[in-house]
Design an enzyme around this catalytic site. Structure first.
Site, short mmCIF file in Angstrom:
data_model
loop_
_atom_site.label_atom_id
_atom_site.label_comp_id
_atom_site.label_asym_id
_atom_site.label_seq_id
_atom_site.Cartn_x
_atom_site.Cartn_y
_atom_site.Cartn_z
N CYS A 116 0.99 -1.21 0.10
CA CYS A 116 -0.11 -0.03 0.13
C CYS A 116 0.88 1.28 0.12
O CYS A 116 1.98 1.34 0.85
CB CYS A 116 -0.89 0.01 1.18
N CYS A 151 -19.11 1.42 8.14
CA CYS A 151 -18.45 1.12 9.49
C CYS A 151 -17.21 1.93 9.74
O CYS A 151 -16.66 1.69 8.91
CB CYS A 151 -18.23 -0.51 9.09
N CYS A 199 0.83 0.61 10.35
CA CYS A 199 0.30 -0.40 9.31
C CYS A 199 1.44 -1.31 8.78
O CYS A 199 2.48 -0.57 8.21
CB CYS A 199 -0.67 0.06 8.39
N CYS A 225 -18.91 -7.30 3.83
CA CYS A 225 -18.13 -5.97 4.23
C CYS A 225 -16.96 -6.09 3.61
O CYS A 225 -16.28 -6.99 3.41
CB CYS A 225 -18.04 -5.78 5.64
N ARG A 228 -17.97 -2.59 17.69
CA ARG A 228 -17.10 -3.84 17.33
C ARG A 228 -15.60 -3.82 18.28
O ARG A 228 -14.98 -2.81 17.92
CB ARG A 228 -16.86 -4.11 15.85
N CYS A 258 0.15 5.26 6.72
CA CYS A 258 -0.27 5.00 8.19
C CYS A 258 0.73 4.47 9.09
O CYS A 258 1.08 3.19 8.82
CB CYS A 258 -1.57 4.09 7.83
N CYS A 299 -15.97 -10.05 6.23
CA CYS A 299 -15.23 -8.78 5.75
C CYS A 299 -13.96 -9.06 4.82
O CYS A 299 -13.31 -9.87 5.47
CB CYS A 299 -14.92 -7.86 6.79
#
Length: 375
Positions: A83, A220, A90, A160, A292, A87, A127
């Site tokens: 990616c 979400c 991550c 999801c 969640r 972030c 998901c």
């Protein structure tokens, strides 16, 4: 009693404060949900003595939802690593050197097999996550994901995805394929956000949430605790989503799992007290939302998890793993729920999710009833 908890006022709100989105077609306030919380009000809730806060959250939870039910959700990484975002928490970012290796988008059948296994083990939401900034230039990959969505939805599961930023047209296509929900976390407060991520702005995240909501998909969106944020930042996150024209149908609360090679590898784990405070405050501000308990749960004791459920958490991620971090297995979670007298929330049982299914819901209910009769 906290002001406004039992209010039944119907409010018609447009864009408010720092949050932008188009107004919902129908007011989300029919059950007394507020969309006009001030930041100071939420801070006062957060600062309530902990035992009293848990009691108030438990009371609200029982007014709006069945506190004996927990939804089991399973998350699968369908495209790992590589990616371009930065972030700082991550391991899938290409900007950091971690043990996570980039891979291509998975084929359809292994994903469907994982969904079938999840359903057999009691998960009612499946998901799928792909480590992308957005879907630009991924026409064939998006086509494959739309087929995954259609097939999983055909299993009568909630489905999801989390695929990075979406355009309104991409959100529309996902809705047409049968997508139930789209995950796009805000992560933290607007003020602290630039210290965590620089490659995508807070408003870009809100734009995707608006596109998802406008397409009729359940939202979400939650956050991560342990990024180095303050109590005020946790309050800021809850304040941001509580003032949206429609509250997210789902609010994940993640506890940072520090990963070697990322900028936050040395962060201390968030305390259970701050996790409970955040869950309880979110439950009071977002009474109809599913909260969640997500990443980091595997480090918590059973009693700590039980307090989180008492404080208003009513969904967990269960199975073999999260995206890149450990997850509690199905058998352990089902045994724990049995010990505490908790049962599983069924697919499409949440009121706000069911509302967005529209004309599809009668056929879903018929299929689920048929499955139950043949079980």
């Amino acid at each position: 009693m906290i002001r406004g908890l039992t209010s039944r006022r119907v409010q018609h709100l447009s864009r408010t404060l720092a949050t932008h989105a188009t107004p919902p077609q129908a007011s989300a306030s029919a059950l007394g949900t507020r969309h006009d919380w001030s930041r100071d009000e939420i801070q006062k809730v957060y600062d309530t003595p902990l035992m009293e806060l848990v009691f108030q959250a438990a009371t609200v939870h029982r007014q709006f939802q069945d506190a004996s039910k927990i939804q089991l959700c399973t998350l699968m990484n369908i495209k790992t690593g590589g990616c371009t975002e930065d972030c700082s928490y991550c391991s899938q970012s290409s900007k950091y050197t971690t043990t996570t290796k980039a891979s291509k988008l998975l084929d359809i059948e292994p994903v469907l097999e994982a969904a079938r296994k999840a359903k057999e083990n009691g998960s009612t939401r499946f998901c799928m996550g792909a480590a992308w900034r957005d879907l630009a230039g991924r026409k064939s990959g998006f086509k494959k994901i739309l087929e995954m969505v259609r097939e999983v939805r055909g299993m009568n599961m909630e489905v999801c995805t989390t695929l990075g930023m979406l355009s309104p047209d991409q959100a529309r296509q996902l809705k047409e394929a049968g997508l139930t929900a789209y995950n796009h976390n805000l992560d933290t407060s607007r003020e602290f956000y630039p210290k965590v991520i620089t490659t995508r702005s807070y408003d870009e995240r809100l734009d995707t949430i608006s596109a998802v909501r406008d397409a009729g998909i359940s939202v979400c969106s939650g956050g991560i605790l342990g990024l180095g944020e303050s109590d005020a930042d946790r309050v800021g996150l809850i304040w941001e989503v509580s003032n949206m024209p429609e509250h997210p149908e789902s609010f994940p609360v993640n506890a940072l799992v520090p990963i070697p090679g990322t900028p936050l590898e040395g962060n201390e784990r968030v305390s259970i007290h701050n996790l409970i405070r955040t869950i309880a405050t979110a439950r009071i501000a977002l009474p109809s939302t599913i909260i969640r308990l997500a990443a980091g749960r595997n480090t918590m004791s059973e009693s700590e998890q039980a307090i989180c459920f008492m404080s208003g958490a009513n969904a967990v991620f269960t199975g073999e793993q999260m995206l890149t971090t450990p997850c509690a297995p199905w058998d352990e979670d089902k045994a724990m729920m049995s010990r505490w007298g908790l049962s599983g929330l069924q697919s499409f049982e949440q009121r706000n999710v069911a509302k967005k299914e529209g004309d599809r819901l009668p056929s879903i209910e018929a299929a689920l009833a048929s499955e139950s009769a043949s079980a």
